[in-house]
Scaffold this active site. Structure first.
Site, PDB file in Angstrom:
ATOM      1  CB  SER A  13     115.846  42.430  73.590  1.00  0.00           C
ATOM      2  OG  SER A  13     115.097  43.621  73.561  1.00  0.00           O
ATOM      3  CG  MET A  90     120.539  53.402  68.222  1.00  0.00           C
ATOM      4  SD  MET A  90     118.918  53.746  68.919  1.00  0.00           S
ATOM      5  CE  MET A  90     119.318  55.217  69.867  1.00  0.00           C
ATOM      6  NE  ARG A  91     124.037  55.793  59.923  1.00  0.00           N
ATOM      7  CZ  ARG A  91     125.048  56.595  59.582  1.00  0.00           C
ATOM      8  NH1 ARG A  91     125.946  56.972  60.464  1.00  0.00           N
ATOM      9  NH2 ARG A  91     125.167  57.022  58.329  1.00  0.00           N
ATOM     10  CG  LEU A  93     116.689  54.068  57.505  1.00  0.00           C
ATOM     11  CD1 LEU A  93     115.497  53.128  57.399  1.00  0.00           C
ATOM     12  CD2 LEU A  93     117.960  53.370  57.040  1.00  0.00           C
ATOM     13  CG  HIS A 109     109.144  55.268  69.018  1.00  0.00           C
ATOM     14  ND1 HIS A 109     110.438  55.752  68.980  1.00  0.00           N
ATOM     15  CD2 HIS A 109     108.455  56.066  69.860  1.00  0.00           C
ATOM     16  CE1 HIS A 109     110.511  56.824  69.768  1.00  0.00           C
ATOM     17  NE2 HIS A 109     109.322  57.039  70.311  1.00  0.00           N
ATOM     18  CG  ASP A 141     107.010  58.730  57.005  1.00  0.00           C
ATOM     19  OD1 ASP A 141     107.913  58.967  57.853  1.00  0.00           O
ATOM     20  OD2 ASP A 141     105.866  59.227  57.084  1.00  0.00           O
ATOM     21  CD  GLU A 142     111.299  60.614  51.694  1.00  0.00           C
ATOM     22  OE1 GLU A 142     111.416  61.855  51.671  1.00  0.00           O
ATOM     23  OE2 GLU A 142     111.208  59.913  50.673  1.00  0.00           O
ATOM     24  CD  GLU A 174     110.069  48.304  72.793  1.00  0.00           C
ATOM     25  OE1 GLU A 174     110.913  48.043  71.921  1.00  0.00           O
ATOM     26  OE2 GLU A 174     110.327  49.070  73.751  1.00  0.00           O
TER      27      GLU A 174
END
Ligand code: GRF
Length: 201
Positions: A13, A90-91, A93, A109, A141-142, A174
């Site tokens: 969405s 949903m993973r 990076l 988020h 970022d990481e 959002e």
């Protein structure tokens, strides 16, 4: 024309709101170059195709993170993407992915970060009993849900709320702020000092 690459895992969405805002002229000089889902079941893939956008599935199941991210980088570069937008991806990076697109990856988020990072942020906020929650668009970022914040929007928690009614009001915000943040970032009218994104608009 700035080219967006959108990465999703599910419903899509937020992606759809971005696509519709581009069509409505609310994000000038932008186009969606590619939508990538890591699951065939992602409903957003069908929405993308209905909107006439290029949409592909790169299945991530069982693939090592860095190997998968290398595939993602390849697709995004093949499509000459200027800005990567995570929209319900949903993973996590990998560092090489972050380095491939420095300060060119955004995420949305569903909480006012740094409160409630991670999964089910709306439920976390509801269960905690906060009176105000909301949503955040930030550079990636990481670290999980961590990079410099571009925009946030507050949402009051009402005495009558359930986690579901609260989530749906957060989602409406959002959809509004993600497109606005993309517009700001593409305009280049901001600078980043340490963690602070200073808007020049
Ligand atoms: C949204 O709540 C977003 O904030 C979070 O995942 C959800 C994705 O929803 N990162 P959708 O796929 O955009 O509908």
């Amino acid at each position: 024309m700035k080219r967006l690459g959108i990465i999703i895992s599910g419903r899509g969405s937020n992606f759809e709101a971005i696509a519709r805002n581009i069509r409505a002229g609310n994000i000038p000089d932008a186009e969606i170059a590619i939508v990538i889902a890591n699951r065939e079941s992602a409903a957003g893939l069908e929405i993308a195709r209905e909107l006439g956008l290029k949409a592909i599935c790169l299945p991530s199941k069982g693939i090592d993170r860095e190997a998968y991210d290398a595939q993602l980088i390849g697709e995004l570069n093949d499509h000459q993407v200027d800005l990567v937008c995570l929209a319900g991806y949903m993973r996590l990076l990998s560092p090489p992915f972050i380095r491939a697109f420095p300060m060119r990856i955004l995420n949305i988020h569903p909480s006012l970060l740094p409160a409630f990072p991670g999964l089910d942020a709306q439920h976390q906020a509801f269960e905690y009993g906060v009176k105000v929650t909301g949503c955040t668009v930030h550079f990636v970022d990481e670290h999980l849900d961590h990079g410099p914040i571009v925009l946030q929007a507050p949402v009051d928690v009402l005495p009558t709320d359930t986690a579901e009614t609260l989530s749906s009001r957060i989602l409406a915000e959002e959809h509004r702020i993600y497109s606005e943040a993309i517009r700001i970032v593409l305009s280049g009218r901001f600078r980043v000092e340490d963690r602070r994104v200073i808007l020049e608009d």
